[in-house]
Design a protein around this motif. Structure first.
Motif, PDB file in Angstrom:
ATOM      1  N   THR A 114       1.220  -1.054   0.298  1.00  0.00           N
ATOM      2  CA  THR A 114       0.126  -0.333  -0.224  1.00  0.00           C
ATOM      3  C   THR A 114       0.789   1.223   0.065  1.00  0.00           C
ATOM      4  N   VAL A 115       0.314   2.426  -1.390  1.00  0.00           N
ATOM      5  CA  VAL A 115       1.786   3.324  -1.218  1.00  0.00           C
ATOM      6  C   VAL A 115       0.501   4.308  -1.110  1.00  0.00           C
ATOM      7  N   PRO A 116       0.879   5.970  -0.999  1.00  0.00           N
ATOM      8  CA  PRO A 116      -0.577   7.360  -0.851  1.00  0.00           C
ATOM      9  C   PRO A 116      -0.446   7.329  -2.355  1.00  0.00           C
ATOM     10  N   LEU A 117      -1.532   7.736  -2.445  1.00  0.00           N
ATOM     11  CA  LEU A 117      -2.001   8.356  -4.116  1.00  0.00           C
ATOM     12  C   LEU A 117      -1.453   8.885  -4.642  1.00  0.00           C
ATOM     13  N   GLY A 118      -0.603  10.722  -3.765  1.00  0.00           N
ATOM     14  CA  GLY A 118      -0.219  11.249  -4.261  1.00  0.00           C
ATOM     15  C   GLY A 118      -0.397  12.728  -4.091  1.00  0.00           C
ATOM     16  N   VAL A 119      -0.994  13.395  -4.559  1.00  0.00           N
ATOM     17  CA  VAL A 119      -1.605  15.021  -4.563  1.00  0.00           C
ATOM     18  C   VAL A 119      -3.416  14.637  -4.445  1.00  0.00           C
ATOM     19  N   ILE A 120      -3.463  14.571  -3.749  1.00  0.00           N
ATOM     20  CA  ILE A 120      -5.187  15.043  -3.770  1.00  0.00           C
ATOM     21  C   ILE A 120      -5.692  16.296  -3.642  1.00  0.00           C
ATOM     22  N   GLY A 121      -7.053  16.539  -4.715  1.00  0.00           N
ATOM     23  CA  GLY A 121      -7.545  17.939  -4.451  1.00  0.00           C
ATOM     24  C   GLY A 121      -8.723  17.732  -3.835  1.00  0.00           C
ATOM     25  N   ILE A 122      -9.791  18.253  -2.877  1.00  0.00           N
ATOM     26  CA  ILE A 122     -10.453  18.095  -2.939  1.00  0.00           C
ATOM     27  C   ILE A 122     -11.468  19.742  -2.498  1.00  0.00           C
ATOM     28  N   ILE A 123     -12.415  19.788  -3.474  1.00  0.00           N
ATOM     29  CA  ILE A 123     -13.448  20.887  -3.457  1.00  0.00           C
ATOM     30  C   ILE A 123     -14.672  20.877  -3.039  1.00  0.00           C
ATOM     31  N   TYR A 124     -14.878  21.328  -2.038  1.00  0.00           N
ATOM     32  CA  TYR A 124     -16.552  21.198  -1.336  1.00  0.00           C
ATOM     33  C   TYR A 124     -16.277  22.533  -0.793  1.00  0.00           C
ATOM     34  N   GLU A 125     -17.781  22.394   0.307  1.00  0.00           N
ATOM     35  CA  GLU A 125     -18.596  23.683   0.252  1.00  0.00           C
ATOM     36  C   GLU A 125     -18.318  24.220   1.775  1.00  0.00           C
ATOM     37  N   ALA A 126     -19.342  24.672   2.930  1.00  0.00           N
ATOM     38  CA  ALA A 126     -19.491  25.271   3.450  1.00  0.00           C
ATOM     39  C   ALA A 126     -19.025  25.270   5.027  1.00  0.00           C
ATOM     40  N   ARG A 127     -18.280  23.931   5.142  1.00  0.00           N
ATOM     41  CA  ARG A 127     -17.956  23.178   6.572  1.00  0.00           C
ATOM     42  C   ARG A 127     -16.485  23.090   6.403  1.00  0.00           C
TER      43      ARG A 127
END
Length: 418
Positions: A114-127
């Motif tokens: 198991t290895v990291p995914l790398g660079v994760i982008g997360i797009i989210y709202e008002a929390r």
């Protein structure tokens, strides 16, 4: 691609940090998480002050009270967010685990790790808690993260990032592994969706329109998290007190979140005996009721529901009601209007329970329990990156293991292929 844009620059910095992050020990990462938790608590007053700016702007813009509740930070919530960080630090590190070992006749030794995914982008709202949860889960698994929150929480997210990066700067985890996009325009989202080569995956968290935009327009791989049009079906044999408590909890305990109930489906036999009293309890909790013709006959206060109502994630004190003749009709309604998030049956009939759990296509299916439990913390994951409603890679609350991939490592002593 704009080579000098904020999005590109920060994604590039995250990628550079990811290479070093992947080599850190579990202890080094845990130390960083604990430092982040302590710094959040220490800076609580400044976080609340930044959050107040967002709340005041939201009220001025007519933001609903339920959405303001999702946005609001106070001392208790900051303490809970810090506790979630500490809990993530205590959880097992899923990276570096040997999943499979193969010994080949030619002497090659193959490991699947198991290895990291790398660079994760997360797009989210008002929390704003998502900012911290996402950072914790990504850093624990050796992933760098680029966060793009909604404009409603801009001041809060900027301050949170400042506090967390300050804490990281005193640890072995590179602070550039945590990036927050401050450009709140639609163009920053559009740009992230096309950052192939800089982002390894994008995870959207929010309402249906946000998720649909990401899924339909991204060229970067997407892990789809789902809007929560969640249902509770009260079967004919349901225990009245249990059904009442579950239904009230699923709608009222915190209606602004994705695992709250939007439609209550009721068997006609149960409805004839108990819907009136159940509706009274919802009305006492200031829940607006909408329902089909059978519902409106029993509960005249209810508005006649439309197809659009049944497909809507309200995140508010509004509830749809639907009376059905049997389990088949309930299942058909869920199949038509559900978002494959969380679905519940309340019944004392074991055969019906088994059928429901086997037949309903959702990430989480419940028998005699509130849908409000679909949550990484409640599942024992410490925190969650989102609730995945797809079927590939991850499904349901996404904790640490969902943020890993695998790699084959092959060890030889000079073998060549004939």
């Amino acid at each position: 691609m704009n080579q000098s844009s904020e999005v590109v620059l920060k994604a590039t910095r995250a990628g550079e940090a990811a290479r070093g992050l992947a080599t850190l020990s579990t202890q080094q990462k845990n130390t960083a998480l604990l430092a982040m938790a302590d710094r959040l608590v220490a800076e609580g007053a400044s976080l609340i002050e930044a959050n107040r700016e967002d709340l005041e702007r939201g009220r001025a813009n007519g933001t609903s009270e339920s959405l303001l509740d999702r946005l609001m930070l106070n001392e208790d919530r900051i303490g809970s967010i810090a506790d979630a960080l500490r809990l993530v630090a205590e959880l097992p590190d899923p990276t570096g685990q040997v999943l499979e070992q193969i010994e080949r006749p030619n002497g090659l030794r193959i490991e699947k790790v198991t290895v990291p995914l790398g660079v994760i982008g997360i797009i989210y709202e008002a929390r704003p808690n998502v900012t911290v949860d996402a950072a914790a889960l990504c850093l624990k698994t050796g992933n760098a993260v680029v966060l793009r929150g909604g404009s409603a929480a801009l001041s809060t997210n900027k301050k949170i990032a400042e506090v967390l990066r300050s804490a990281l700067s005193e640890t072995d985890v590179p602070f550039e592994a945590l990036q927050v996009i401050e450009d709140s325009s639609r163009s920053s989202v559009d740009e992230m969706l096309k950052l192939n080569g800089l982002l390894d995956v994008i995870i959207p968290r929010g309402g249906r329109s946000l998720i649909d935009n990401v899924v339909q327009n991204a060229t970067v791989p997407v892990i789809e998290t789902g809007a929560g049009v969640c249902h509770t079906y009260i079967d004919a044999s349901a225990d009245v007190d249990m059904a009442t408590q579950i239904a009230i909890n699923a709608k009222v305990q915190r209606p602004s979140v994705c695992n709250s109930m939007e439609t209550l489906i009721i068997h006609q036999d149960f409805a004839q005996k108990h819907l009136r009293s159940l509706a009274n309890q919802f009305l006492e909790q200031h829940v607006e009721l909408r329902g089909d013709e059978s519902t409106c006959y029993i509960v005249p206060e209810a508005k006649l529901a439309t197809e659009e109502d049944y497909a809507t994630e309200y995140n508010d004190y509004i509830l749809n009601l639907k009376i059905v003749s049997d389990l088949d009709e309930a299942a058909a309604h869920i199949a038509k209007f559900g978002t494959k998030h969380s679905e519940c049956i309340v019944t004392e009939n074991d055969e019906h329970a088994v059928r429901f759990l086997n037949e309903i296509d959702a990430a989480a299916v419940y028998h005699n329990a509130s849908t409000r439990f679909t949550d990484g913390f409640e599942f024992g994951f410490g925190a969650e990156i989102g609730i995945s409603t797809q079927k590939l890679h991850a499904r349901g609350p996404m904790g640490l293991p969902a943020l890993t991939s695998s790699q084959y490592r092959i060890y030889g002593n000079g073998q060549i292929r004939n």
